[in-house]
Write a protein that holds these residues in place. Structure first.
Motif, PDB file in Angstrom:
ATOM      1  N   PRO A   1       0.806  -1.237   0.000  1.00  0.00           N
ATOM      2  CA  PRO A   1       0.000   0.000   0.000  1.00  0.00           C
ATOM      3  C   PRO A   1       0.833   1.278   0.000  1.00  0.00           C
ATOM      4  O   PRO A   1       0.304   2.350  -0.311  1.00  0.00           O
ATOM      5  N   HIS A   2       2.113   1.208   0.339  1.00  0.00           N
ATOM      6  CA  HIS A   2       2.931   2.419   0.428  1.00  0.00           C
ATOM      7  C   HIS A   2       3.776   2.655  -0.824  1.00  0.00           C
ATOM      8  O   HIS A   2       4.579   3.586  -0.857  1.00  0.00           O
ATOM      9  N   ILE A   3       3.607   1.826  -1.825  1.00  0.00           N
ATOM     10  CA  ILE A   3       4.326   2.030  -3.090  1.00  0.00           C
ATOM     11  C   ILE A   3       3.404   2.788  -4.045  1.00  0.00           C
ATOM     12  O   ILE A   3       2.410   2.252  -4.540  1.00  0.00           O
ATOM     13  N   GLU A   4       3.736   4.024  -4.289  1.00  0.00           N
ATOM     14  CA  GLU A   4       2.864   4.912  -5.052  1.00  0.00           C
ATOM     15  C   GLU A   4       2.706   4.472  -6.505  1.00  0.00           C
ATOM     16  O   GLU A   4       1.657   4.685  -7.125  1.00  0.00           O
ATOM     17  N   ASP A   5       3.719   3.839  -7.068  1.00  0.00           N
ATOM     18  CA  ASP A   5       3.669   3.472  -8.478  1.00  0.00           C
ATOM     19  C   ASP A   5       2.541   2.487  -8.791  1.00  0.00           C
ATOM     20  O   ASP A   5       1.983   2.513  -9.896  1.00  0.00           O
ATOM     21  N   TYR A   6       2.189   1.619  -7.856  1.00  0.00           N
ATOM     22  CA  TYR A   6       1.077   0.705  -8.104  1.00  0.00           C
ATOM     23  C   TYR A   6      -0.243   1.471  -8.210  1.00  0.00           C
ATOM     24  O   TYR A   6      -1.103   1.154  -9.037  1.00  0.00           O
ATOM     25  N   ALA A   7      -0.417   2.479  -7.354  1.00  0.00           N
ATOM     26  CA  ALA A   7      -1.620   3.306  -7.431  1.00  0.00           C
ATOM     27  C   ALA A   7      -1.662   4.081  -8.741  1.00  0.00           C
ATOM     28  O   ALA A   7      -2.712   4.205  -9.381  1.00  0.00           O
ATOM     29  N   LEU A   8      -0.509   4.590  -9.164  1.00  0.00           N
ATOM     30  CA  LEU A   8      -0.448   5.301 -10.444  1.00  0.00           C
ATOM     31  C   LEU A   8      -0.717   4.352 -11.618  1.00  0.00           C
ATOM     32  O   LEU A   8      -1.351   4.726 -12.605  1.00  0.00           O
ATOM     33  N   ALA A   9      -0.222   3.116 -11.489  1.00  0.00           N
ATOM     34  CA  ALA A   9      -0.461   2.122 -12.537  1.00  0.00           C
ATOM     35  C   ALA A   9      -1.957   1.841 -12.676  1.00  0.00           C
ATOM     36  O   ALA A   9      -2.465   1.675 -13.796  1.00  0.00           O
ATOM     37  N   LEU A  10      -2.670   1.793 -11.562  1.00  0.00           N
ATOM     38  CA  LEU A  10      -4.111   1.568 -11.610  1.00  0.00           C
ATOM     39  C   LEU A  10      -4.821   2.728 -12.301  1.00  0.00           C
ATOM     40  O   LEU A  10      -5.727   2.521 -13.113  1.00  0.00           O
ATOM     41  N   LYS A  11      -4.400   3.936 -11.995  1.00  0.00           N
ATOM     42  CA  LYS A  11      -4.981   5.116 -12.635  1.00  0.00           C
ATOM     43  C   LYS A  11      -4.744   5.077 -14.147  1.00  0.00           C
ATOM     44  O   LYS A  11      -5.660   5.314 -14.946  1.00  0.00           O
ATOM     45  N   GLU A  12      -3.518   4.772 -14.547  1.00  0.00           N
ATOM     46  CA  GLU A  12      -3.200   4.709 -15.975  1.00  0.00           C
ATOM     47  C   GLU A  12      -3.975   3.576 -16.657  1.00  0.00           C
ATOM     48  O   GLU A  12      -4.414   3.722 -17.813  1.00  0.00           O
ATOM     49  N   HIS A  13      -4.125   2.470 -15.961  1.00  0.00           N
ATOM     50  CA  HIS A  13      -4.872   1.348 -16.520  1.00  0.00           C
ATOM     51  C   HIS A  13      -6.314   1.755 -16.813  1.00  0.00           C
ATOM     52  O   HIS A  13      -6.855   1.454 -17.893  1.00  0.00           O
ATOM     53  N   ASP A  14      -6.959   2.436 -15.870  1.00  0.00           N
ATOM     54  CA  ASP A  14      -8.354   2.847 -16.067  1.00  0.00           C
ATOM     55  C   ASP A  14      -8.485   3.846 -17.210  1.00  0.00           C
ATOM     56  O   ASP A  14      -9.432   3.777 -18.000  1.00  0.00           O
ATOM     57  N   GLU A  15      -7.534   4.772 -17.305  1.00  0.00           N
ATOM     58  CA  GLU A  15      -7.588   5.742 -18.399  1.00  0.00           C
ATOM     59  C   GLU A  15      -7.412   5.043 -19.749  1.00  0.00           C
ATOM     60  O   GLU A  15      -8.074   5.393 -20.740  1.00  0.00           O
ATOM     61  N   LYS A  16      -6.532   4.056 -19.779  1.00  0.00           N
ATOM     62  CA  LYS A  16      -6.327   3.308 -21.020  1.00  0.00           C
ATOM     63  C   LYS A  16      -7.589   2.563 -21.425  1.00  0.00           C
ATOM     64  O   LYS A  16      -7.949   2.506 -22.614  1.00  0.00           O
ATOM     65  N   GLN A  17      -8.300   1.993 -20.459  1.00  0.00           N
ATOM     66  CA  GLN A  17      -9.511   1.242 -20.767  1.00  0.00           C
ATOM     67  C   GLN A  17     -10.592   2.132 -21.368  1.00  0.00           C
ATOM     68  O   GLN A  17     -11.332   1.715 -22.258  1.00  0.00           O
TER      69      GLN A  17
END
Length: 214
Positions: free
Chosen positions: A157-173
């Motif tokens: 939960p403290h690794i910000e890149d995973y949260a950013l990856a989720l955001k980018e994934h949703d935008e891509k979808q």
């Protein structure tokens, strides 16, 4: 003494009604539904409102400002993106409609044209159906890929890149969904073109298909 088996009058009448109904349904698809799909408004999944930071519904802040689970009610729960769920539902509906419409037209073509003459038309209809089936499956693959990212967010939960990856994934979808809607519109355009070019041959009685393909 040989005898020929014939259809009784009632069965023959029902078959004739079935053929007529198939023709009427296909005519409606070819001359009304398909052209309307091509000429409808530009396909565009509804976009969410942007937050003050430029993110959709302010979700960037929620994803990245703090991944701390200290105050989370369910720290091991990551909800699905309901906006994308709705977009997938709309896309699946369009894909299912395309597949059903292709079935309607395929039945008409098979009943109207000799099998040796309908290859090109049926091939395009079959290809369009396969495209619809493949696009319909995109939601399943999206949820699987999203779940992998969410599992990483829960585990780290403290690794910000995973949260950013989720955001980018949703935008891509959302972007991919828009492109898929364009693809469906183009499929309708190709089907409309090939069917209208071959309409005289499709409508000609069996055994009277000596006219050229176009």
């Amino acid at each position: 003494m040989s005898s020929k088996t014939k259809l009784d009058k009632e069965t023959a009448r029902k078959l004739e009604e079935f053929h007529k109904a198939a023709t009427i349904a296909a005519d409606d698809v070819v001359f009304r539904v398909f052209p309307n799909k091509v000429c409808s408004e530009e396909p565009e999944p509804k976009k969410r409102k942007r937050g003050a930071d430029g993110s959709a519904n302010g979700t960037a802040a929620a994803y990245t400002s703090s991944n701390d689970t200290q105050h989370a009610r369910y720290p091991n729960l990551v909800l699905s993106n309901q906006h994308i769920v709705k977009v997938h539902a709309d896309l699946k509906k369009e894909c299912e409609q395309l597949a059903e419409l292709c079935d309607t037209v395929k039945l008409w073509v098979n009943l109207s044209m000799p099998h040796g003459d309908n290859f090109e038309v049926l091939t395009e209809l079959h290809r369009s159906q396969e495209s619809a089936y493949n696009l319909r499956d995109s939601a399943r693959q999206d949820h699987l890929n999203r779940a992998k990212i969410c599992s990483k967010i829960i585990k780290y939960p403290h690794i910000e890149d995973y949260a950013l990856a989720l955001k980018e994934h949703d935008e891509k979808q959302l972007y991919v969904a828009r492109q898929n809607l364009y693809d469906l519109r183009n499929v309708y355009a190709v089907l409309t073109d090939i069917l209208h070019k071959n309409i005289a041959k499709i409508r000609a009685p069996k055994g009277n298909n000596s006219s050229g393909l176009y």
